[in-house]
Design a protein around this motif. Sequence first.
Motif, PDB file in Angstrom:
ATOM      1  N   VAL A 287       0.839  -1.199   0.000  1.00  0.00           N
ATOM      2  CA  VAL A 287       0.000   0.000   0.000  1.00  0.00           C
ATOM      3  C   VAL A 287       0.874   1.250   0.000  1.00  0.00           C
ATOM      4  CG1 VAL A 287      -1.615   1.347   1.406  1.00  0.00           C
ATOM      5  CG2 VAL A 287      -2.044  -1.073   1.010  1.00  0.00           C
ATOM      6  N   PHE A 288       1.928   1.251   0.820  1.00  0.00           N
ATOM      7  CA  PHE A 288       2.839   2.397   0.819  1.00  0.00           C
ATOM      8  C   PHE A 288       3.540   2.546  -0.526  1.00  0.00           C
ATOM      9  CE2 PHE A 288       2.655   2.924   5.433  1.00  0.00           C
ATOM     10  CZ  PHE A 288       2.677   4.307   5.492  1.00  0.00           C
TER      11      PHE A 288
ATOM     12  N   PHE B 248       3.141   5.906  -2.772  1.00  0.00           N
ATOM     13  CA  PHE B 248       4.268   6.725  -3.211  1.00  0.00           C
ATOM     14  C   PHE B 248       4.394   6.771  -4.730  1.00  0.00           C
ATOM     15  CE2 PHE B 248       5.696   6.724   1.170  1.00  0.00           C
ATOM     16  CZ  PHE B 248       6.232   7.991   1.275  1.00  0.00           C
ATOM     17  N   LYS B 249       4.010   5.716  -5.433  1.00  0.00           N
ATOM     18  CA  LYS B 249       4.032   5.743  -6.898  1.00  0.00           C
ATOM     19  C   LYS B 249       3.026   6.757  -7.428  1.00  0.00           C
ATOM     20  CE  LYS B 249       6.777   3.099  -9.100  1.00  0.00           C
ATOM     21  NZ  LYS B 249       7.872   3.704  -9.835  1.00  0.00           N
ATOM     22  N   ILE B 250       1.828   6.771  -6.844  1.00  0.00           N
ATOM     23  CA  ILE B 250       0.808   7.740  -7.251  1.00  0.00           C
ATOM     24  C   ILE B 250       1.271   9.158  -6.922  1.00  0.00           C
ATOM     25  CG2 ILE B 250      -1.532   8.546  -6.781  1.00  0.00           C
ATOM     26  CD1 ILE B 250      -2.287   5.571  -6.359  1.00  0.00           C
TER      27      ILE B 250
ATOM     28  N   LEU C 276       3.560  14.840  -5.793  1.00  0.00           N
ATOM     29  CA  LEU C 276       3.117  15.091  -4.427  1.00  0.00           C
ATOM     30  C   LEU C 276       3.928  14.300  -3.401  1.00  0.00           C
ATOM     31  CD1 LEU C 276      -0.750  15.070  -4.882  1.00  0.00           C
ATOM     32  CD2 LEU C 276       0.661  17.009  -4.258  1.00  0.00           C
ATOM     33  N   THR C 277       5.128  13.895  -3.751  1.00  0.00           N
ATOM     34  CA  THR C 277       5.928  13.072  -2.847  1.00  0.00           C
ATOM     35  C   THR C 277       6.299  13.832  -1.577  1.00  0.00           C
ATOM     36  OG1 THR C 277       6.828  11.922  -4.754  1.00  0.00           O
ATOM     37  CG2 THR C 277       7.972  11.613  -2.684  1.00  0.00           C
TER      38      THR C 277
END
Length: 81
Positions: A15-16, A20-22, A28-29
């Motif tokens: 999920v993380f 982070f990919k999205i 938006l990192t």
Amino acid sequence: MTAFVSLIITVFVQVFYLLFKIAQKCKLTLPLIYLLLATISTFFSRWVPEHESLVLTGLYILIGMTVLRWIYVLIQKVRSV
């Protein structure tokens, strides 16, 4: 029991990774990392809840910088066409 804990950890990591990919695709990192650190530090300190407006102001500034980056990239793409 060990298999269940391993499954939970695997799902949590996936999920993380997806989050982070999205965030990376949307630029938006940095705000995501800031939000995660503020959320995690809530459990360990009383400072974050006591200064919530300061924490949210920092988050809003990072999101504003991200929006400005989106606009800058959009203008560059329009000029190159």
